[in-house]
Design a protein around this motif. Structure first.
Motif, PDB file in Angstrom:
ATOM      1  N   GLY A 142       0.777  -1.223   0.000  1.00  0.00           N
ATOM      2  CA  GLY A 142       0.000   0.000   0.000  1.00  0.00           C
ATOM      3  C   GLY A 142       0.811   1.277   0.000  1.00  0.00           C
ATOM      4  N   SER A 143       2.108   1.177  -0.304  1.00  0.00           N
ATOM      5  CA  SER A 143       2.992   2.338  -0.268  1.00  0.00           C
ATOM      6  C   SER A 143       3.912   2.329  -1.483  1.00  0.00           C
ATOM      7  N   ASP A 144       4.457   3.488  -1.815  1.00  0.00           N
ATOM      8  CA  ASP A 144       5.456   3.571  -2.874  1.00  0.00           C
ATOM      9  C   ASP A 144       6.861   3.298  -2.350  1.00  0.00           C
ATOM     10  N   TRP A 145       7.003   3.156  -1.025  1.00  0.00           N
ATOM     11  CA  TRP A 145       8.309   2.978  -0.409  1.00  0.00           C
ATOM     12  C   TRP A 145       8.690   1.507  -0.297  1.00  0.00           C
ATOM     13  N   THR A 146       9.988   1.287  -0.166  1.00  0.00           N
ATOM     14  CA  THR A 146      10.518  -0.030   0.162  1.00  0.00           C
ATOM     15  C   THR A 146      10.833  -0.074   1.659  1.00  0.00           C
ATOM     16  N   VAL A 147      11.223  -1.246   2.137  1.00  0.00           N
ATOM     17  CA  VAL A 147      11.633  -1.369   3.542  1.00  0.00           C
ATOM     18  C   VAL A 147      12.829  -0.458   3.816  1.00  0.00           C
ATOM     19  N   GLY A 148      13.783  -0.423   2.878  1.00  0.00           N
ATOM     20  CA  GLY A 148      14.955   0.422   3.066  1.00  0.00           C
ATOM     21  C   GLY A 148      14.615   1.897   3.130  1.00  0.00           C
ATOM     22  N   GLU A 149      13.726   2.345   2.278  1.00  0.00           N
ATOM     23  CA  GLU A 149      13.304   3.740   2.300  1.00  0.00           C
ATOM     24  C   GLU A 149      12.546   4.060   3.585  1.00  0.00           C
ATOM     25  N   THR A 150      11.724   3.131   4.024  1.00  0.00           N
ATOM     26  CA  THR A 150      10.988   3.326   5.271  1.00  0.00           C
ATOM     27  C   THR A 150      11.942   3.428   6.453  1.00  0.00           C
ATOM     28  N   ALA A 151      12.925   2.538   6.498  1.00  0.00           N
ATOM     29  CA  ALA A 151      13.907   2.560   7.588  1.00  0.00           C
ATOM     30  C   ALA A 151      14.704   3.862   7.569  1.00  0.00           C
ATOM     31  N   ASN A 152      15.087   4.315   6.379  1.00  0.00           N
ATOM     32  CA  ASN A 152      15.819   5.570   6.261  1.00  0.00           C
ATOM     33  C   ASN A 152      14.952   6.728   6.752  1.00  0.00           C
ATOM     34  N   HIS A 153      13.692   6.713   6.380  1.00  0.00           N
ATOM     35  CA  HIS A 153      12.764   7.761   6.820  1.00  0.00           C
ATOM     36  C   HIS A 153      12.644   7.779   8.342  1.00  0.00           C
TER      37      HIS A 153
ATOM     38  N   THR B 149       5.224  10.784  22.719  1.00  0.00           N
ATOM     39  CA  THR B 149       4.137   9.948  22.190  1.00  0.00           C
ATOM     40  C   THR B 149       4.020  10.101  20.670  1.00  0.00           C
ATOM     41  N   TYR B 150       4.405  11.253  20.139  1.00  0.00           N
ATOM     42  CA  TYR B 150       4.479  11.438  18.681  1.00  0.00           C
ATOM     43  C   TYR B 150       5.539  10.498  18.110  1.00  0.00           C
ATOM     44  N   ALA B 151       6.725  10.481  18.721  1.00  0.00           N
ATOM     45  CA  ALA B 151       7.791   9.595  18.253  1.00  0.00           C
ATOM     46  C   ALA B 151       7.367   8.139  18.335  1.00  0.00           C
ATOM     47  N   LEU B 152       6.654   7.770  19.397  1.00  0.00           N
ATOM     48  CA  LEU B 152       6.162   6.403  19.540  1.00  0.00           C
ATOM     49  C   LEU B 152       5.161   6.077  18.431  1.00  0.00           C
ATOM     50  N   THR B 153       4.232   6.978  18.175  1.00  0.00           N
ATOM     51  CA  THR B 153       3.231   6.764  17.125  1.00  0.00           C
ATOM     52  C   THR B 153       3.903   6.590  15.768  1.00  0.00           C
ATOM     53  N   HIS B 154       4.847   7.467  15.484  1.00  0.00           N
ATOM     54  CA  HIS B 154       5.536   7.443  14.190  1.00  0.00           C
ATOM     55  C   HIS B 154       6.329   6.147  14.007  1.00  0.00           C
ATOM     56  N   THR B 155       7.104   5.780  15.007  1.00  0.00           N
ATOM     57  CA  THR B 155       7.919   4.562  14.909  1.00  0.00           C
ATOM     58  C   THR B 155       7.043   3.319  14.830  1.00  0.00           C
ATOM     59  N   LEU B 156       5.985   3.284  15.630  1.00  0.00           N
ATOM     60  CA  LEU B 156       5.087   2.133  15.634  1.00  0.00           C
ATOM     61  C   LEU B 156       4.382   1.977  14.290  1.00  0.00           C
ATOM     62  N   THR B 157       3.972   3.090  13.705  1.00  0.00           N
ATOM     63  CA  THR B 157       3.304   3.051  12.402  1.00  0.00           C
ATOM     64  C   THR B 157       4.194   2.395  11.354  1.00  0.00           C
ATOM     65  N   HIS B 158       5.438   2.832  11.295  1.00  0.00           N
ATOM     66  CA  HIS B 158       6.344   2.300  10.277  1.00  0.00           C
ATOM     67  C   HIS B 158       6.836   0.896  10.626  1.00  0.00           C
ATOM     68  N   ALA B 159       6.915   0.585  11.905  1.00  0.00           N
ATOM     69  CA  ALA B 159       7.271  -0.786  12.296  1.00  0.00           C
ATOM     70  C   ALA B 159       6.188  -1.761  11.846  1.00  0.00           C
ATOM     71  N   CYS B 160       4.928  -1.349  11.943  1.00  0.00           N
ATOM     72  CA  CYS B 160       3.828  -2.197  11.472  1.00  0.00           C
ATOM     73  C   CYS B 160       3.887  -2.364   9.957  1.00  0.00           C
TER      74      CYS B 160
END
Length: 267
Positions: free
Chosen positions: A38-49, A133-144
């Protein structure tokens, strides 16, 4: 600042745990060019982000003024794309280390500042505790998202939703879709099972957030935490949780619950 009190210790511990889970998923990969569903990104791009975003949190917590996007979904997307284009790093071990190290630096920076000190983040103005909590939300979103790409179990747990709700309450004001709510006059009470309640009131484009509704509630929503998280992030359709009772609604205008997530632009 914010209508909900942050569980400081819980949010910090959860951020470290989720960060480590994300790093552990990424680190063994020989190739990070795996598409994110559902995204244009790869795992590597997500991790970099995630690594770059965590460094942004470090800078904000340290007192630096950083502009990233314009607090809109489109503006953040453009800023993220520009940042990724400038940084070609996609090696799994390098990015895993960067994410973990930056998260620890971020929490150290937060601990060095007064909890009530305000910062202007990409999702709006918030205090230091809410920034965690913003950092937690952001990291959790991309970890999922990474977990889905790797066909792993998503790392979100029901206690996470209670921890991130202080940020969600702030973000709803920042990311409300005026085009969807300009003619809406309605009051919602979102009840997180086992967690807090948030009253969301719309008045023809204007939105207010509180712990108690200012008037009679038009639409009550009771949500199982994990189901709400996955539906809000478009990782799951709402019909399954509705059919199994994980999302329920009542009130004088219960049908508005079907539109509620769509009133906000998820970054």
């Amino acid at each position: 600042m914010g209508v909900l009190v942050v569980d400081r210790a819980g949010a910090r511990e959860a951020l470290l745990d989720v960060t480590q889970e994300l790093a552990d998923m990424i680190r063994p990969l020989a190739d990070t060019a795996i598409p994110i569903p559902g995204s244009d990104w790869t795992v590597g791009e997500t991790a970099n982000h995630v690594a770059m975003a965590t460094q942004l949190f470090v800078d904000l917590a340290g007192g630096s003024t950083r502009v990233h996007g314009d607090a809109t979904k489109e503006g953040l997307a453009a800023a993220n794309a520009e940042a990724l284009a400038k940084d070609p790093e996609r090696r799994a071990d390098v990015l895993a280390d960067a994410i973990v190290n930056s998260t620890r630096m971020f929490l150290d920076s937060v601990d060095a500042r007064p909890p009530g000190q305000l910062v202007l983040s990409p999702a709006g103005k918030m205090d230091m505790d809410t920034l965690v909590t913003y950092a937690l939300t952001h990291t959790l979103t991309h970890a999922c998202a990474v977990a889905r790409a790797l066909r792993r179990k998503v790392p979100v747990r029901k206690e996470h939703m209670g921890l991130i709700m202080p940020f969600i309450a702030v973000a709803m004001e920042s990311f409300v879709r005026k085009d969807k709510t300009k003619d809406l006059t309605a009051s919602f009470l979102l009840r997180l099972r086992g967690g807090p309640k948030v009253a969301v009131t719309f008045d023809k484009g204007a939105i207010s957030i509180d712990t108690k509704p200012p008037r009679r509630v038009d639409c009550h929503i009771s949500a199982e935490p994990v189901a709400l998280f996955l539906v809000a992030l478009a990782m799951k359709k709402q019909w399954g949780p509705i059919a199994t009772g994980k999302l329920t609604t009542w009130g004088t205008k219960p049908w508005l619950a079907l539109q509620f997530v769509g009133f906000f632009a998820t970054p």
